[in-house]
Design an enzyme around this catalytic site. Structure first.
Site, PDB file in Angstrom:
ATOM      1  N   THR A 126      -9.122  -1.713 -19.517  1.00  0.00           N
ATOM      2  CA  THR A 126     -10.160  -1.907 -20.537  1.00  0.00           C
ATOM      3  C   THR A 126     -10.371  -3.367 -20.922  1.00  0.00           C
ATOM      4  OG1 THR A 126      -8.541  -1.555 -22.264  1.00  0.00           O
ATOM      5  CG2 THR A 126      -9.823   0.357 -21.599  1.00  0.00           C
ATOM      6  N   GLU A 143       6.371   5.800  -9.450  1.00  0.00           N
ATOM      7  CA  GLU A 143       4.985   5.462  -9.112  1.00  0.00           C
ATOM      8  C   GLU A 143       4.362   6.457  -8.140  1.00  0.00           C
ATOM      9  OE1 GLU A 143       3.930   1.429  -8.241  1.00  0.00           O
ATOM     10  OE2 GLU A 143       5.524   0.614  -9.458  1.00  0.00           O
ATOM     11  N   ASN A 172      -5.007   1.587 -13.441  1.00  0.00           N
ATOM     12  CA  ASN A 172      -4.055   0.703 -12.758  1.00  0.00           C
ATOM     13  C   ASN A 172      -2.668   1.304 -12.899  1.00  0.00           C
ATOM     14  OD1 ASN A 172      -2.999  -1.743 -11.575  1.00  0.00           O
ATOM     15  ND2 ASN A 172      -2.421  -2.429 -13.635  1.00  0.00           N
ATOM     16  N   ARG A 217     -13.338 -17.610  -9.732  1.00  0.00           N
ATOM     17  CA  ARG A 217     -13.112 -16.194  -9.974  1.00  0.00           C
ATOM     18  C   ARG A 217     -14.406 -15.400 -10.173  1.00  0.00           C
ATOM     19  NH1 ARG A 217      -9.161 -14.193 -14.574  1.00  0.00           N
ATOM     20  NH2 ARG A 217     -11.065 -13.997 -15.786  1.00  0.00           N
ATOM     21  N   HIS A 261       1.320   0.098 -13.248  1.00  0.00           N
ATOM     22  CA  HIS A 261       2.097  -1.094 -13.559  1.00  0.00           C
ATOM     23  C   HIS A 261       3.584  -0.725 -13.628  1.00  0.00           C
ATOM     24  CE1 HIS A 261       2.890  -5.089 -15.029  1.00  0.00           C
ATOM     25  NE2 HIS A 261       3.655  -4.568 -15.978  1.00  0.00           N
ATOM     26  N   GLY A 264       0.781  -1.224   0.000  1.00  0.00           N
ATOM     27  CA  GLY A 264       0.000   0.000   0.000  1.00  0.00           C
ATOM     28  C   GLY A 264       0.818   1.283   0.000  1.00  0.00           C
ATOM     29  N   GLU A 321      -7.660  -6.448 -21.645  1.00  0.00           N
ATOM     30  CA  GLU A 321      -6.417  -7.214 -21.592  1.00  0.00           C
ATOM     31  C   GLU A 321      -5.607  -6.920 -20.327  1.00  0.00           C
ATOM     32  OE1 GLU A 321      -3.325  -7.767 -25.067  1.00  0.00           O
ATOM     33  OE2 GLU A 321      -4.747  -6.148 -25.430  1.00  0.00           O
ATOM     34  N   LEU A 322      -4.917  -7.932 -19.795  1.00  0.00           N
ATOM     35  CA  LEU A 322      -4.099  -7.751 -18.596  1.00  0.00           C
ATOM     36  C   LEU A 322      -2.998  -6.717 -18.865  1.00  0.00           C
ATOM     37  CD1 LEU A 322      -3.286  -8.743 -15.709  1.00  0.00           C
ATOM     38  CD2 LEU A 322      -1.715 -10.297 -16.855  1.00  0.00           C
ATOM     39  N   ASP A 323      -2.959  -5.697 -18.014  1.00  0.00           N
ATOM     40  CA  ASP A 323      -1.981  -4.615 -18.147  1.00  0.00           C
ATOM     41  C   ASP A 323      -2.017  -3.976 -19.544  1.00  0.00           C
ATOM     42  OD1 ASP A 323      -1.132  -5.007 -15.506  1.00  0.00           O
ATOM     43  OD2 ASP A 323       0.272  -6.564 -16.118  1.00  0.00           O
ATOM     44  N   SER A 330       3.878   2.881 -15.509  1.00  0.00           N
ATOM     45  CA  SER A 330       2.809   3.420 -16.348  1.00  0.00           C
ATOM     46  C   SER A 330       1.484   3.415 -15.592  1.00  0.00           C
ATOM     47  CB  SER A 330       2.611   2.545 -17.593  1.00  0.00           C
ATOM     48  OG  SER A 330       3.835   2.287 -18.251  1.00  0.00           O
TER      49      SER A 330
HETATM   50  C1  GRF Z   1       3.628  -1.554  -7.408  1.00  0.00           C
HETATM   51  O1  GRF Z   1       4.915  -1.751  -7.934  1.00  0.00           O
HETATM   52  C2  GRF Z   1       2.626  -1.581  -8.511  1.00  0.00           C
HETATM   53  O2  GRF Z   1       3.083  -1.032  -9.704  1.00  0.00           O
HETATM   54  C3  GRF Z   1       2.386  -3.046  -8.675  1.00  0.00           C
HETATM   55  O3  GRF Z   1       2.402  -3.552  -7.373  1.00  0.00           O
HETATM   56  C4  GRF Z   1       3.196  -2.714  -6.531  1.00  0.00           C
HETATM   57  C5  GRF Z   1       2.327  -2.278  -5.394  1.00  0.00           C
HETATM   58  O4  GRF Z   1       3.009  -1.767  -4.313  1.00  0.00           O
HETATM   59  N1  GRF Z   1       1.187  -3.274  -9.428  1.00  0.00           N
HETATM   60  P1  GRF Z   1       2.202  -1.017  -3.145  1.00  0.00           P
HETATM   61  O5  GRF Z   1       1.164  -1.980  -2.613  1.00  0.00           O
HETATM   62  O6  GRF Z   1       1.588   0.221  -3.710  1.00  0.00           O
HETATM   63  O7  GRF Z   1       3.232  -0.723  -2.091  1.00  0.00           O
END
Ligand code: GRF
Length: 221
Positions: A143, A177, A109, A67, A111, A14, A145-147, A138
């Site tokens: 939408t 990020e 999201n 799922r 990534h 988090g 597809e995965l990532d 990124s």
């Molecule tokens: C991040 O690197 C994010 O891009 C990926 O998972 C990680 C999450 O880290 N999808 P956090 O839970 O925000 O610390």
């Protein structure tokens, strides 16, 4: 004007969630923290949400054999938060088509790669194995597809000889990020960034290439 409601889905640490909550708290993201949902009861992000006074709940994927049942429970919990914006922040479950359709256009999201390179896991290792000169992260609309999905903003840096997997992970998180995600969500909350059909619009114009670190506003640098 009423502020949009922002919900965040997490599974782990988090750190992105914390940066988002901080930016909501200090007004840089003009949104209401509608709630945080974790797919794991032990996610370190949950106490962060509670500390920020945001509703924090768990929809554990381990409670559902299939799922579709997990997706349905998650969608129901999320709908109750009445989100205008849904941010996946280290959410480690693949979502089904129905779920994605339901929240399409309001779900993004983050990534840890320069999409479309390295969808999926172990991105830092794959960058090193390929000998890439650059790496980054990124923010994209979800939408299907995965990532996949249109990339709104991408931050990049040069890979250095001394970088290993761990160092790259920290550089991506800290230098990219934690800056681009709050910024992207601020743009969304202000209505400056949105998805119209298949196209990304930024301040009324079609985005033909992802925004970059150069476009970060001073308070997000
Ligand atoms: C991040 O690197 C994010 O891009 C990926 O998972 C990680 C999450 O880290 N999808 P956090 O839970 O925000 O610390």
């Amino acid at each position: 004007m009423t502020k949009p409601r922002l919900a965040v889905l997490i599974s782990g640490q988090g750190r992105n969630l914390q940066a988002i909550l901080d930016a909501v708290a200090d007004g840089r993201i003009p949104a209401v923290a509608a709630g945080v949902i974790s797919s794991r009861a032990d996610a370190a992000g949950l106490p962060r949400a509670r500390a920020a006074g945001a509703p924090a709940l768990v929809v554990a994927h381990t409670d559902y054999a299939e799922r579709p049942a997990f997706d349905a429970a998650l969608a129901a919990a999320l709908e109750r938060l009445q989100p205008d914006i849904v941010a996946l922040a280290g959410f480690m479950r693949v979502l089904g088509d129905d779920f994605i359709r339901r929240f399409r256009g309001r779900m993004v999201n983050i990534h840890p790669s320069l999409l479309p390179k390295y969808r999926g896991l172990h991105t830092h290792r794959r960058v090193l194995e390929a000998g890439d000169a650059e790496h980054g992260a990124s923010v994209h609309y979800v939408t299907g597809e995965l990532d996949g999905g249109p990339v709104a903003i991408q931050g990049r840096f040069s890979v250095r000889p001394q970088d290993n997997e761990e160092i790259l992970a920290e550089r991506v998180m800290r230098d990219i990020e934690l800056k681009i995600y709050p910024q992207a969500l601020a743009w969304m909350a202000r209505g400056e960034l949105r998805l119209a059909q298949e196209r990304l619009l930024f301040r009324g114009r079609e985005l033909v290439a992802p925004l970059t670190l150069a476009e970060l506003e001073p308070e997000f640098r």
